[in-house]
Design a protein around this motif. Structure first.
Motif, PDB file in Angstrom:
ATOM      1  N   MET A   3      33.300 112.901 -17.643  1.00  0.00           N
ATOM      2  CA  MET A   3      34.622 112.177 -17.984  1.00  0.00           C
ATOM      3  C   MET A   3      34.723 112.364 -19.542  1.00  0.00           C
ATOM      4  N   VAL A   4      35.957 112.614 -19.914  1.00  0.00           N
ATOM      5  CA  VAL A   4      36.218 112.633 -21.441  1.00  0.00           C
ATOM      6  C   VAL A   4      37.465 111.637 -21.673  1.00  0.00           C
ATOM      7  N   CYS A   5      37.126 110.756 -22.437  1.00  0.00           N
ATOM      8  CA  CYS A   5      38.270 109.815 -22.910  1.00  0.00           C
ATOM      9  C   CYS A   5      38.603 109.954 -24.318  1.00  0.00           C
ATOM     10  N   ILE A   6      39.876 110.276 -24.517  1.00  0.00           N
ATOM     11  CA  ILE A   6      40.408 110.373 -26.152  1.00  0.00           C
ATOM     12  C   ILE A   6      41.347 109.377 -26.226  1.00  0.00           C
ATOM     13  N   ASP A   7      41.538 108.962 -27.442  1.00  0.00           N
ATOM     14  CA  ASP A   7      42.595 108.117 -27.965  1.00  0.00           C
ATOM     15  C   ASP A   7      43.170 108.633 -29.250  1.00  0.00           C
ATOM     16  N   PRO A   8      43.935 109.802 -29.041  1.00  0.00           N
ATOM     17  CA  PRO A   8      44.564 110.578 -30.166  1.00  0.00           C
ATOM     18  C   PRO A   8      45.682 109.596 -31.004  1.00  0.00           C
ATOM     19  N   PRO A   9      46.030 110.297 -32.146  1.00  0.00           N
ATOM     20  CA  PRO A   9      47.120 109.640 -32.889  1.00  0.00           C
ATOM     21  C   PRO A   9      48.300 109.556 -32.031  1.00  0.00           C
ATOM     22  N   TYR A  10      48.927 108.223 -31.997  1.00  0.00           N
ATOM     23  CA  TYR A  10      50.156 108.236 -31.201  1.00  0.00           C
ATOM     24  C   TYR A  10      51.368 108.672 -31.922  1.00  0.00           C
ATOM     25  N   ASN A  11      51.256 108.899 -33.165  1.00  0.00           N
ATOM     26  CA  ASN A  11      52.356 109.920 -33.937  1.00  0.00           C
ATOM     27  C   ASN A  11      53.324 108.991 -34.025  1.00  0.00           C
ATOM     28  N   ASN A  12      53.159 107.655 -34.291  1.00  0.00           N
ATOM     29  CA  ASN A  12      54.458 106.684 -34.611  1.00  0.00           C
ATOM     30  C   ASN A  12      54.370 106.397 -36.074  1.00  0.00           C
ATOM     31  N   GLY A  13      53.792 106.955 -36.971  1.00  0.00           N
ATOM     32  CA  GLY A  13      53.886 106.705 -38.425  1.00  0.00           C
ATOM     33  C   GLY A  13      53.197 105.543 -38.915  1.00  0.00           C
ATOM     34  N   ASN A  14      52.431 104.912 -38.098  1.00  0.00           N
ATOM     35  CA  ASN A  14      51.754 103.663 -38.634  1.00  0.00           C
ATOM     36  C   ASN A  14      50.659 103.948 -39.565  1.00  0.00           C
ATOM     37  N   ARG A  15      50.836 103.241 -40.877  1.00  0.00           N
ATOM     38  CA  ARG A  15      50.022 103.481 -41.761  1.00  0.00           C
ATOM     39  C   ARG A  15      48.818 102.627 -41.915  1.00  0.00           C
ATOM     40  N   ARG A  16      48.296 101.757 -40.822  1.00  0.00           N
ATOM     41  CA  ARG A  16      47.310 100.920 -40.721  1.00  0.00           C
ATOM     42  C   ARG A  16      46.027 101.797 -40.767  1.00  0.00           C
ATOM     43  N   PHE A  17      46.015 102.742 -39.819  1.00  0.00           N
ATOM     44  CA  PHE A  17      44.921 103.476 -39.421  1.00  0.00           C
ATOM     45  C   PHE A  17      44.398 104.435 -40.652  1.00  0.00           C
ATOM     46  N   VAL A  18      43.096 104.640 -40.428  1.00  0.00           N
ATOM     47  CA  VAL A  18      42.355 105.733 -41.208  1.00  0.00           C
ATOM     48  C   VAL A  18      42.984 107.064 -41.023  1.00  0.00           C
ATOM     49  N   TYR A  19      43.068 107.624 -40.008  1.00  0.00           N
ATOM     50  CA  TYR A  19      43.381 108.920 -39.615  1.00  0.00           C
ATOM     51  C   TYR A  19      45.217 108.875 -39.937  1.00  0.00           C
ATOM     52  N   ARG A  20      45.557 110.269 -40.078  1.00  0.00           N
ATOM     53  CA  ARG A  20      46.814 110.343 -40.032  1.00  0.00           C
ATOM     54  C   ARG A  20      47.487 110.221 -38.627  1.00  0.00           C
ATOM     55  N   ASP A  21      48.764 109.817 -38.928  1.00  0.00           N
ATOM     56  CA  ASP A  21      49.311 109.169 -37.492  1.00  0.00           C
ATOM     57  C   ASP A  21      51.016 109.519 -37.787  1.00  0.00           C
ATOM     58  N   LEU A  49      39.708 113.506 -17.064  1.00  0.00           N
ATOM     59  CA  LEU A  49      39.970 113.341 -18.486  1.00  0.00           C
ATOM     60  C   LEU A  49      41.002 112.013 -18.668  1.00  0.00           C
ATOM     61  N   CYS A  50      40.793 111.364 -19.624  1.00  0.00           N
ATOM     62  CA  CYS A  50      41.660 110.054 -19.829  1.00  0.00           C
ATOM     63  C   CYS A  50      42.169 110.216 -21.297  1.00  0.00           C
ATOM     64  N   VAL A  51      43.427 109.885 -21.124  1.00  0.00           N
ATOM     65  CA  VAL A  51      44.081 110.008 -22.561  1.00  0.00           C
ATOM     66  C   VAL A  51      44.992 108.545 -22.691  1.00  0.00           C
ATOM     67  N   SER A  52      44.692 108.026 -24.060  1.00  0.00           N
ATOM     68  CA  SER A  52      45.436 106.867 -24.193  1.00  0.00           C
ATOM     69  C   SER A  52      46.665 107.334 -25.182  1.00  0.00           C
ATOM     70  N   ILE A  53      47.761 107.052 -24.710  1.00  0.00           N
ATOM     71  CA  ILE A  53      49.035 107.525 -25.666  1.00  0.00           C
ATOM     72  C   ILE A  53      50.280 106.786 -25.214  1.00  0.00           C
ATOM     73  N   ASP A  54      51.027 106.597 -26.265  1.00  0.00           N
ATOM     74  CA  ASP A  54      52.271 105.679 -25.861  1.00  0.00           C
ATOM     75  C   ASP A  54      53.603 106.554 -25.479  1.00  0.00           C
ATOM     76  N   ASP A  55      54.696 105.931 -25.121  1.00  0.00           N
ATOM     77  CA  ASP A  55      55.536 106.629 -24.396  1.00  0.00           C
ATOM     78  C   ASP A  55      56.264 107.630 -25.365  1.00  0.00           C
ATOM     79  N   GLY A  56      56.293 107.550 -26.678  1.00  0.00           N
ATOM     80  CA  GLY A  56      56.675 108.660 -27.718  1.00  0.00           C
ATOM     81  C   GLY A  56      56.099 109.983 -27.684  1.00  0.00           C
TER      82      GLY A  56
END
Length: 69
Positions: A3-21, A49-56
């Motif tokens: 199993m691979v589980c990833i939580d990539p950037p949701y690409n919603n412009g949230n500036r609270r995260f350390v990584y680019r979003d 494969l499990c991926v956490s992502i939002d509707d966007g």
């Protein structure tokens, strides 16, 4: 790997995260493609494969997953 589980950037412009979003559509896909390709190579035939992502980003992610898997 079973199993691979990833939580990539949701690409919603949230500036609270350390990584680019805040990516353009093509840049986000370019960011995701090598990571998902590696996950595919690491997974065993009956792996999951499990991926956490939002509707966007769901639609482009599904297209990319269809292409790679």
């Amino acid at each position: 790997v079973k199993m691979v589980c990833i939580d990539p950037p949701y690409n919603n412009g949230n500036r609270r995260f350390v990584y680019r979003d805040e990516f353009s559509g093509a840049a986000w896909l370019s960011f995701m493609a090598p990571r998902l390709a590696l996950a595919r190579r690491l997974l065993c035939e009956d792996g999951m494969l499990c991926v956490s992502i939002d509707d966007g980003q769901l639609a482009p992610l599904l297209l990319l997953l269809d292409e790679l898997f």
